[in-house]
Design a protein around this motif. Sequence first.
Motif, PDB file in Angstrom:
ATOM      1  N   SER B 437       0.821  -1.207   0.000  1.00  0.00           N
ATOM      2  CA  SER B 437       0.000   0.000   0.000  1.00  0.00           C
ATOM      3  C   SER B 437       0.854   1.255   0.000  1.00  0.00           C
ATOM      4  N   HIS B 467     -11.190   9.732  -4.213  1.00  0.00           N
ATOM      5  CA  HIS B 467     -10.395   8.523  -4.458  1.00  0.00           C
ATOM      6  C   HIS B 467      -9.462   8.262  -3.289  1.00  0.00           C
ATOM      7  N   MET B 470     -11.457   7.179   0.026  1.00  0.00           N
ATOM      8  CA  MET B 470     -11.996   5.813  -0.061  1.00  0.00           C
ATOM      9  C   MET B 470     -10.871   4.785  -0.013  1.00  0.00           C
ATOM     10  N   THR B 471      -9.773   5.088  -0.710  1.00  0.00           N
ATOM     11  CA  THR B 471      -8.681   4.119  -0.747  1.00  0.00           C
ATOM     12  C   THR B 471      -7.975   4.040   0.606  1.00  0.00           C
ATOM     13  N   GLY B 474     -10.218   2.391   3.010  1.00  0.00           N
ATOM     14  CA  GLY B 474     -10.359   1.011   2.543  1.00  0.00           C
ATOM     15  C   GLY B 474      -9.141   0.162   2.855  1.00  0.00           C
ATOM     16  N   VAL B 475      -7.957   0.692   2.569  1.00  0.00           N
ATOM     17  CA  VAL B 475      -6.740  -0.089   2.782  1.00  0.00           C
ATOM     18  C   VAL B 475      -6.579  -0.435   4.263  1.00  0.00           C
ATOM     19  N   ALA B 516     -14.556  -4.688   2.394  1.00  0.00           N
ATOM     20  CA  ALA B 516     -13.673  -3.520   2.308  1.00  0.00           C
ATOM     21  C   ALA B 516     -12.788  -3.607   1.064  1.00  0.00           C
ATOM     22  N   ALA B 517     -12.322  -4.819   0.759  1.00  0.00           N
ATOM     23  CA  ALA B 517     -11.455  -4.987  -0.414  1.00  0.00           C
ATOM     24  C   ALA B 517     -12.224  -4.679  -1.696  1.00  0.00           C
ATOM     25  N   THR B 520     -12.685  -0.955  -1.930  1.00  0.00           N
ATOM     26  CA  THR B 520     -11.422  -0.274  -2.238  1.00  0.00           C
ATOM     27  C   THR B 520     -11.087  -0.436  -3.714  1.00  0.00           C
ATOM     28  N   ALA B 523     -13.246   1.820  -5.684  1.00  0.00           N
ATOM     29  CA  ALA B 523     -12.819   3.219  -5.628  1.00  0.00           C
ATOM     30  C   ALA B 523     -11.762   3.532  -6.675  1.00  0.00           C
ATOM     31  N   GLN B 524     -11.022   2.494  -7.102  1.00  0.00           N
ATOM     32  CA  GLN B 524     -10.012   2.747  -8.128  1.00  0.00           C
ATOM     33  C   GLN B 524     -10.673   3.097  -9.463  1.00  0.00           C
TER      34      GLN B 524
END
Lengths: 355, 626
Positions: B437, B467, B470-471, B474-475, B516-517, B520, B523-524
């Motif tokens: 990450s 972005h 969220m990332t 999310g991560v 969550a994955a 995430t 979100a990309q």
Amino acid sequence: MFTAVVIIGILLILVILVILFRIGNLVGIVRGKDQSDIGKTNKVNAWMMMAFMIVMFGLFFWYSFVYFDDYTLPIASEHGVETDFMFWLTMAVTGFIFILTNVLLFYFSWKYQFSKENKAKFYPDNTKLEVIWTIVPAIVLAGLVFTGLRTWNDITDEASEDAEVVEIMGYQFGWGLRYPGVKDNELGDYDYRLIDASNQWGMDLTDENSYDDFTPTEMHIPVGKEVLFKIRAKDVLHSVFAPHFRLKMDAVPGMPTHFKFTATKTTRQMQEELGDPDFEYFITCTEICGRGHFSMKIRVVVDEPADYEEWKASQTTWLKLYPEYLERVPEEKRELAIIKAGLEEDQLQEMEASL
Amino acid sequence: MATADIHIKESAPHGDHHEEHEHHTNFWTHYIFTTDHKMIAKQFLLTGIFWAILGGAMSVIFRLQLGFPDANLEWIRPLLGDWITEQGKIDPEFYLALVTMHGTIMVFFVLTAGLSGTFSNFLIPLQIGARDMASGFMNMLSYWFFFISSVIMFTSLFIETGPASGGWVIYPPLSALPQAVNGSGLGMTLWLTAMALFIVSTLLGGINYITTVINMRTQGMSFSKLPLTIWAFFLTAIIGLLSFPVLFAAALLLIFDRSFGTSFYLSDIYIGGEALPNQGGSPILFQHLFWFLGHPEVYIVLLPALGITSEVIATNSRKPIFGYKAMVGSMLFIAILSFVVWAHHMFVTGMNPFLGSVFMLLTLIIAVPSAVKVFNYLTTLWKGNIRFTSAMMFSIGLVSFFISGGLTGIFLGNSAIDIQLHDTYFVVAHFHLVMGSASFFGMMAGIYHWFPKFYGRMMDDKLGNVHFWMTFIGVYMVFFPMHYIGIAGYPRRYYSFTNFDTLNSFADLNSFVSIAAILTLGAQGIFLFNFFYSMYRGRKATANPWKSNTLEWTTPINPGHGNWPGEIPTVYRWPYDYSKPGAKDDFIPQTVPFSATPESNLPHENELIRLEKEDDDVIRVDDKES
């Protein structure tokens, strides 16, 4: 159910994306030029940094304390107490730094957000500060290293002479067990070229020590006595992992490995301590080994020493289970083999008849 | 003198170099077989994005299995075909293949080629003031080797026996024996071929980066004036150059074992009902060779991200990076140490325990320069005037990941603690935060920051913010819970935990991680939209949108081949003169001589004014001579 979750998730993201983008564009158009970018959004992001930090630390503390018993495993070995002490010592040190540095990171981000009146401080270096934060971590780490080294040396030290020996052999996909037997208490030699469908261990039947070896399907070990795992692999890499004993060692084809430990609680004691009558110790595999990697579980029972001796004495030797292998025993050692393996009269007669 | 010569050439009335962009180019020479470092960087970037989508999608598929073990996955059958079993489950071997390919793709194709390939190529000539790489042709070859490697790796996904499935570390004997797992058949052959070509690509690129940085810096650009990005790329290339050949050797010996009956890694094996003739080899040898690359590889993906972050954080805090020399020193120290810590991946392989002690000591030492870097980032933020551009936020995110993931390394580097944690989800959490990450965030920061230079347009900042948040959330939601699962003793690369009572209590947490994955990854999509939309329709960029000091912002908004239309600018100062007391702007580009800024010069800098004049004189004299 989860298909719905996935679809809803994707739709939501798309909707958010489109709306935000439209709004952003419209605002941009209204404002004319995008010069005033640093302003409101910047402030929102700065506050988000603080909010993120508070919420995340909240979740971290909540889960860490409330679910403590769920994610920590009880310890059932002597060295496990030491490694767990190291673990929690490291947790205390790193936990402090984790909180301190993350708080500073998000606090600074919020505190020193852009403002027209402010000017950043020109502060390119400070040798004293840098020396301090090089040396302090070095000292702290040295402390951890030396405590860790001592523990590591204890764990990897030679096993004592009278340790109970158990051989574990990893294969696709399971574990083979072999005990040295009650008569000579020595494991017999083996050679991988002697392996066949019944002789999974490749036991060398010219070695007298093989005759009383037995190969149970579940592992028993005594409490309070040093146990030495002799570990090998038949086909590919495997890794013996007994989480409650804080024990892990790879099984390598062509290179026998070992791990010694002393169990501190019998299965029964652990069941009572946890209030779970179904609790069982187990060994599983932690080195990727193919299709069935996830299913290599074997039961481990920790007995009181007396129960253990009794269990050991009640086991049937391998040679008794497969008397046809008596053929492979050299002529002059057959007698010895029959005695050591505990072969019975009727088995022998059957053998002779078939020969 | 060399720099002076270049200077003369460029100032000649009909200097040939800078007019190269006017030369006739067609579609093929401009976009495909280009030798322009900027176009090659874009090729690496787009290929990297393609791989990132694929690698990310794979992780979501195996997360479905882990998060929802009872779910019927019949609906992905159109995509995966017979890899979905009749019961509507992912085939266990395909699960392993997914894990393997996810690792391979992310580590090598995204975070090595996609990150170093993109930004080293793009930024080295632009930031040191060069017209192109030392060898444009080798640079082009580097991309095309990577492309062929990509094609082969991609092909391996479609063969009947499936792609390689022995884990991204491809430990033999599993990876050597097709009898052991289907993926070790043709899939593994393709994997090894692809990686061999990949290494060729990396080496071609790396030699170029090193040569360019050493030889082609513009007038005045001494090593002590290099932006930290360049230091990072330079050291990364050196690490790569020294470690990738070892992986090549390891792969070559594995190829011999697989195809020509040698026994480098094989010994005493009974499999598929027969005893193999191989004797005397050592699977541990492979692990030593693999990790001799494998560990430096961690820094190959991380250092460029740290370099990018240093630049972005300094620019957007409007402050000089704190402790420039310490930053360079710690990177150098990390680069050196990265070669002597590899066996901490092997504490429980049966390696000599004394060796374990040595590697434990060396491993924990590496935490010191890492800590210095973190403290320096924090001090750079302190009393700054922070602008939260998307790039800046991704950089702050990187620092947070670097802290959170780095600290768990202190657990794993301690051999006594590692006994329990090795190959559990704790390790998965650790390296996904600190290496995966963090590097990914560095890459994102780089894309947002240099997009204006890439395409002459700006990415939408609001979408970038969404972005990021969220990332970032999310991560953490994906990887933080994995620490708990790991402490509880859950081994990694498990298809399912339903066989275990003790290891079956985190079903809810695993579902949470999977959701969550998925979010995430979703979100990309925002990023992809933003990226491709802005490429064509984004707001037009200004010459220096972030008010940055480095050289790339002195080029035209859309630089042609050769980068600067006229002379290459001369450099007079380091790249971090932000918010200098007395200066009228809060930034002073590297091209501004000290003689032009008497109001803000520090005492020792006033003395440099004399040297600046002397330098100019030298050039003038040379000019006359020629």
